[in-house]
Design an enzyme around this catalytic site. Structure first.
Site, PDB file in Angstrom:
ATOM      1  N   ARG A  68       1.017  -1.302   0.551  1.00 17.57           N
ATOM      2  CA  ARG A  68      -0.067  -0.327  -0.349  1.00 17.57           C
ATOM      3  C   ARG A  68       0.382   1.091   0.220  1.00 17.57           C
ATOM      4  O   ARG A  68       1.893   1.576   0.819  1.00 17.57           O
ATOM      5  CB  ARG A  68      -0.951   0.444   1.357  1.00 17.57           C
ATOM      6  CG  ARG A  68      -1.849   1.744   1.332  1.00 17.57           C
ATOM      7  CD  ARG A  68      -2.374   1.111   2.661  1.00 17.57           C
ATOM      8  NE  ARG A  68      -3.690   0.276   1.844  1.00 17.57           N
ATOM      9  CZ  ARG A  68      -5.322   0.935   2.383  1.00 17.57           C
ATOM     10  NH1 ARG A  68      -5.163   1.684   3.921  1.00 17.57           N
ATOM     11  NH2 ARG A  68      -5.916   0.068   2.332  1.00 17.57           N
TER      12      ARG A  68
ATOM     13  N   HIS B 100      -7.582   0.697  -5.773  1.00 12.56           N
ATOM     14  CA  HIS B 100      -7.896   0.092  -4.476  1.00 12.56           C
ATOM     15  C   HIS B 100      -8.670  -1.325  -5.178  1.00 12.56           C
ATOM     16  O   HIS B 100     -10.211  -1.311  -4.537  1.00 12.56           O
ATOM     17  CB  HIS B 100      -9.172   0.902  -3.767  1.00 12.56           C
ATOM     18  CG  HIS B 100      -8.636   0.234  -2.479  1.00 12.56           C
ATOM     19  ND1 HIS B 100      -8.100  -0.987  -2.124  1.00 12.56           N
ATOM     20  CD2 HIS B 100      -8.974   0.269  -1.235  1.00 12.56           C
ATOM     21  CE1 HIS B 100      -7.943  -1.408  -1.072  1.00 12.56           C
ATOM     22  NE2 HIS B 100      -8.506   0.031  -0.069  1.00 12.56           N
TER      23      HIS B 100
ATOM     24  N   GLN C 155     -10.772  -3.662  -2.878  1.00 11.95           N
ATOM     25  CA  GLN C 155     -11.684  -3.417  -1.542  1.00 11.95           C
ATOM     26  C   GLN C 155     -12.779  -3.845  -2.950  1.00 11.95           C
ATOM     27  O   GLN C 155     -14.272  -4.289  -1.916  1.00 11.95           O
ATOM     28  CB  GLN C 155     -11.723  -1.956  -1.967  1.00 11.95           C
ATOM     29  CG  GLN C 155     -13.085  -0.946  -1.071  1.00 11.95           C
ATOM     30  CD  GLN C 155     -12.834  -1.266  -0.030  1.00 11.95           C
ATOM     31  OE1 GLN C 155     -11.793  -1.665   0.583  1.00 11.95           O
ATOM     32  NE2 GLN C 155     -14.073  -1.756   0.854  1.00 11.95           N
TER      33      GLN C 155
ATOM     34  N   ASP D  57     -17.149   6.996  -0.700  1.00  9.48           N
ATOM     35  CA  ASP D  57     -15.704   7.072  -0.258  1.00  9.48           C
ATOM     36  C   ASP D  57     -15.621   8.648   0.658  1.00  9.48           C
ATOM     37  O   ASP D  57     -16.023   9.192   0.373  1.00  9.48           O
ATOM     38  CB  ASP D  57     -14.646   6.336  -1.088  1.00  9.48           C
ATOM     39  CG  ASP D  57     -13.408   6.219  -0.732  1.00  9.48           C
ATOM     40  OD1 ASP D  57     -12.930   6.527   0.540  1.00  9.48           O
ATOM     41  OD2 ASP D  57     -12.216   6.444  -1.873  1.00  9.48           O
TER      42      ASP D  57
ATOM     43  N   CYS E 149     -16.632   2.109   1.535  1.00  6.75           N
ATOM     44  CA  CYS E 149     -15.303   1.316   1.595  1.00  6.75           C
ATOM     45  C   CYS E 149     -14.657   1.529   3.444  1.00  6.75           C
ATOM     46  O   CYS E 149     -13.761   0.605   3.515  1.00  6.75           O
ATOM     47  CB  CYS E 149     -14.484   1.443   1.059  1.00  6.75           C
ATOM     48  SG  CYS E 149     -13.609   3.093   0.779  1.00  6.75           S
TER      49      CYS E 149
ATOM     50  N   ARG F  52     -13.142  -8.588   2.929  1.00  4.86           N
ATOM     51  CA  ARG F  52     -12.238  -7.764   2.394  1.00  4.86           C
ATOM     52  C   ARG F  52     -11.679  -9.046   2.783  1.00  4.86           C
ATOM     53  O   ARG F  52     -11.018  -9.629   1.782  1.00  4.86           O
ATOM     54  CB  ARG F  52     -11.438  -6.835   3.612  1.00  4.86           C
ATOM     55  CG  ARG F  52     -11.758  -5.335   3.018  1.00  4.86           C
ATOM     56  CD  ARG F  52     -11.756  -4.952   1.674  1.00  4.86           C
ATOM     57  NE  ARG F  52     -11.047  -4.980   1.318  1.00  4.86           N
ATOM     58  CZ  ARG F  52      -9.664  -3.984   1.224  1.00  4.86           C
ATOM     59  NH1 ARG F  52     -10.252  -3.052   2.184  1.00  4.86           N
ATOM     60  NH2 ARG F  52      -8.199  -4.439   1.448  1.00  4.86           N
TER      61      ARG F  52
HETATM   62  N1   CP Z   1     -11.441  -0.120   3.533  1.00  6.48           N
HETATM   63  C1   CP Z   1     -10.390   0.292   3.166  1.00  6.48           C
HETATM   64  O1   CP Z   1      -9.232  -0.561   2.779  1.00  6.48           O
HETATM   65  O2   CP Z   1      -9.365   0.078   5.070  1.00  6.48           O
HETATM   66  P1   CP Z   1      -8.802   0.553   5.417  1.00  6.48           P
HETATM   67  O3   CP Z   1      -7.027   1.874   5.021  1.00  6.48           O
HETATM   68  O4   CP Z   1      -8.588   0.502   6.955  1.00  6.48           O
HETATM   69  O5   CP Z   1      -7.612  -0.616   4.969  1.00  6.48           O
HETATM   70  N1  NVA Z   2     -10.213   7.015  -0.961  1.00  5.28           N
HETATM   71  C1  NVA Z   2      -9.482   5.878   0.055  1.00  5.28           C
HETATM   72  C2  NVA Z   2      -9.631   4.632   0.443  1.00  5.28           C
HETATM   73  C3  NVA Z   2      -9.207   4.444   1.691  1.00  5.28           C
HETATM   74  C4  NVA Z   2      -9.838   2.887   2.230  1.00  5.28           C
HETATM   75  C5  NVA Z   2      -7.955   7.097   0.627  1.00  5.28           C
HETATM   76  O1  NVA Z   2      -7.162   6.589  -1.061  1.00  5.28           O
HETATM   77  O2  NVA Z   2      -7.726   7.348   1.482  1.00  5.28           O
END
Ligand code: CP
Ligand code: NVA
Length: 306
Positions: free
Chosen positions: A102, A129, A132, A221, A261, A289
């Site tokens: 990530r 992502h 997700q 989101d 999400c 997930r």
């Molecule tokens: N939805 C999601 O990816 O959550 P986190 O950022 O907590 O991993």
């Molecule tokens: N769009 C958000 C998703 C988090 C799971 C971010 O990137 O922060």
């Protein structure tokens, strides 16, 4: 070498099979059956952004499948700083069976995958992502009995999550309706690519009510993603009319699912009333997930070792 950097890396059939495997693994967990499909496998996880769901679901999932995981911190190495991304990829590939990352720049993940000799999974970049949206697809299938031709209204910022929805629409027939401001539209090239795939209808609306009209799913989101929190005020001004609230919900189908999400900024992109209301399936999404990602790792491992 097969990876999962975006949903476009997998064919429609592969994605559909993945969802079927995820559902099967989920039934197993419910029956307290844990097939050790990844026994003796080691995974390295790299996080340059915060995470609750992604980190815990991957670590738990790997353990349920008989594998082991380790989180590699900035103290261990700074990707691309202490040594090149290519060298990190080559070295890690000699120790682990998969690299999960990530980070901010999607190109960094592409570079890692280019040099890795083991599967790489994108656990979120600024651009995409995929894990997700696989979990979300599983959630929709469970609640609606099918995914194809679902009318999904995505409200809010055109971000990594929106981009992954667009990628899913390039692989699975959907009626994807994006409600956002002219300044926050998602990646135009991705939309064009998904339209060219010819499976789905993908439309952008600048009025929330139009996007939501008759929708089966209302999805949102945060308006400012990780790494762009300095844009919070600007986004609140641009997207204020795209909040999911009880009034907007009235325009959707009466049995519409409400999805997010998470993490959510309650009272900003969605009200508590709707997020905690009877149509919300946010915790199923979060749980899924686990199951969807287990299926991803099993599938990648099979490809890698076949
Ligand atoms: N939805 C999601 O990816 O959550 P986190 O950022 O907590 O991993
Ligand atoms: N769009 C958000 C998703 C988090 C799971 C971010 O990137 O922060």
């Amino acid at each position: 070498m097969r990876h999962l950097l975006t949903l476009l890396d997998w064919t429609s059939e592969e994605l559909t099979n993945n969802l079927a495997l995820a559902a099967e693994l989920k039934r197993g967990v419910r029956a307290r059956e844990f097939p050790t499909l990844l026994s003796n496998r080691q995974y390295g996880l790299i996080f340059h952004k915060n995470s609750l769901r992604t980190r815990v679901s991957f670590e738990v999932g790997i353990r349920q499948l008989g594998g082991e995981s380790m989180v590699l911190t900035e103290q261990d190495f700074k990707l691309g700083e202490r040594e090149s991304i290519a060298d990190v990829a080559r070295v890690l590939s000699r120790y682990v069976d998969g690299i999960l990352i990530r980070t901010f720049r999607h190109q960094a993940v592409e570079e890692l995958a280019r040099y890795a000799q083991v599967p790489v999974v994108n656990m979120l970049t600024d651009f995409s992502h995929p894990c997700q949206i696989l979990a979300d697809a599983l959630t929709i299938m469970e609640h609606r009995g099918q995914l194809e031709h679902t009318k999904v209204a995505y409200l809010g910022d055109g971000n990594n999550v929106t981009n992954s929805w667009i990628n899913l629409a390039a692989r699975i027939p959907l009626d994807l309706r994006i409600g956002t401001s002219p300044q926050t539209e998602p990646d135009p090239q991705l939309m064009e690519q998904a339209r060219q795939a010819g499976l789905s209808r993908i439309e952008v609306f600048h009025r929330a009510e139009e996007a939501v009209e008759g929708a089966d799913v209302l999805y949102t989101d945060v308006w400012a993603s990780m790494g762009e929190k300095d844009k919070t005020d600007e986004r609140r001004a641009l997207l204020r009319d795209f909040q999911i609230n009880a009034n907007l919900l009235r325009y959707a189908a009466s049995d519409a699912l409400v999805m997010h999400c998470l993490p959510a900024e309650r009272g900003v992109e969605i009200t508590d009333e709707v997020l905690d209301g009877p149509q919300s399936v946010i915790l199923d999404q979060a749980e899924n997930r686990l199951h969807a990602q287990k299926a991803v790792l099993v599938q990648l491992d099979r490809w890698h070792n076949s």
